[in-house]
Enzyme design. Structure first.
Site, PDB file in Angstrom:
ATOM      1  N   GLY A 181       0.736  -1.253   0.000  1.00  0.00           N
ATOM      2  CA  GLY A 181       0.000   0.000   0.000  1.00  0.00           C
ATOM      3  C   GLY A 181       0.764   1.301   0.000  1.00  0.00           C
ATOM      4  N   GLY A 183       2.764   2.681  -2.296  1.00  0.00           N
ATOM      5  CA  GLY A 183       3.067   3.258  -3.593  1.00  0.00           C
ATOM      6  C   GLY A 183       2.193   4.448  -3.954  1.00  0.00           C
ATOM      7  N   CYS A 186      -0.949   3.311  -5.736  1.00  0.00           N
ATOM      8  CA  CYS A 186      -1.609   2.164  -5.106  1.00  0.00           C
ATOM      9  C   CYS A 186      -2.725   2.656  -4.199  1.00  0.00           C
ATOM     10  CB  CYS A 186      -0.605   1.351  -4.289  1.00  0.00           C
ATOM     11  SG  CYS A 186      -1.314  -0.092  -3.482  1.00  0.00           S
TER      12      CYS A 186
END
Length: 345
Positions: A181, A183, A186
């Protein structure tokens, strides 16, 4: 249900405290590292920064450019065999030391990996990549891949906790990819509520991996060169970058012109854009867990690489680490409420 009360940190929550140094110049800092791998028993030498295996980042063109700096690229899994053939026939010498073949865990992924590795036996690295590395089937797939390719370096992920790092290493992985999570494109944390602050994930996972003789990759969450330094300071052996390598000449996708400004598309591999491009759309049983954005065009990646490496050398001089290997030993993190003066942002 239970609650863990221990504080967990991301990159924005800390800074690195400076220490006395005998280094006179950034030029004295050595960024190359050499690793011996746990299960395949081979070794690697280079600067342990990686381009992520996203089709807008982990391209053949990116690999050619980054290999000039001894940096690594996890090639995305959507290239055809003919595209691999064209690339390897015209690639720089020793490129196999700086690229990994990426794969998912479906039967078709496994068959394609086998074809590529049977055709190009010189390729040394496999990156087994899933969003959720916690399934029993994933560990079993890693074990089967190790049995099938005993001499290859296997990268596997993603996970964020020590016990799963240990499981994957014991299943046959050499390097474990850490991050759920963090990124920039993301949305897993938004869609699922699942995740782990990246700095704390690195600290916990590095401790678990190093206890067994394995390595980890910090995957995601780096926005600026200082974040890359923090990842290494926290114990990461490799740092994987997506957004920081997006938007360049070597990145995937066409240049888009809007109002006289140039952009490149960048998207998560679980986004609607990626799934429509590669699997015909978002399956009815799942949700999109990625964004699609347009990144200002940045030109050739070499300038970004020099900025990152220059920042990392400077970090080492601030804490007295003549080699990147020693950075984590010289790192003390301090909790902060702010990172920078943003009056002219």
């Amino acid at each position: 249900m239970r609650i863990e009360n221990d504080l967990k940190f991301g990159f924005k929550d800390v800074m690195i405290r400076p220490k006395r140094s005998t280094l006179k110049s950034r030029s004295e800092v050595t960024l190359e590292r050499e690793f011996s791998f746990l299960n395949c028993k081979s070794s690697w030498k280079g600067i342990p920064i990686m381009a992520a295996n996203m089709d807008t980042v982990g391209t053949f063109e990116m690999a050619k450019s980054l290999s000039n700096f001894n940096l690594f690229t996890a090639i995305h899994k959507h290239y055809s065999l003919s595209e691999w053939n064209e690339f390897l026939e015209n690639a720089p010498q020793n490129i196999e030391n700086y690229i990994a073949v990426s794969t998912g865990i479906s039967q078709s992924d496994s068959d394609k990996l086998k074809t590529i590795l049977n055709t190009y036996a010189s390729l040394k690295f496999i990156c087994i990549d899933v969003a959720n590395g916690y399934s029993e089937y994933f560990a079993e797939f890693v074990q089967k891949t190790r049995e099938q390719y005993p001499d290859k370096v296997i990268i596997a992920g993603n996970v964020v906790t020590g016990e799963m790092v240990e499981q994957l290493l014991l299943s046959g992985a050499d390097i474990v990819k850490v991050g759920i999570g963090p990124g920039s494109v993301c949305t897993t944390r938004v869609k699922t509520g699942v995740g782990y602050p990246q700095l704390s994930a690195i600290i916990e996972c590095a401790d678990a991996a190093h206890g067994l003789g394995g390595q980890i990759i910090s995957d995601g969450g780096c926005i600026i060169p200082g974040d890359v330094a923090k990842a290494f300071g926290a114990g990461a052996d490799f740092v994987m970058l997506g957004g920081m390598f997006a938007g360049h000449t070597e990145s995937g996708g066409d240049i888009i012109t809007k109002n006289g400004e140039q952009y490149k598309q960048f998207y998560g591999m679980s986004s609607t854009t990626a799934m429509e491009k590669h699997v015909g759309g978002v399956a009815e049983y799942r949700a999109s867990e990625g964004k699609t954005v347009e990144v200002p065009y940045k030109g050739d990646v070499k300038d970004t690489v020099q900025d990152i490496l220059g920042g990392l050398r400077s970090t080492c001089t601030y804490v007295g680490a003549p080699r990147l290997k020693e950075l984590t030993k010289r790192t003390t993190f301090i909790r902060v409420a702010e990172q920078e003066n943003q009056v002219y942002k």
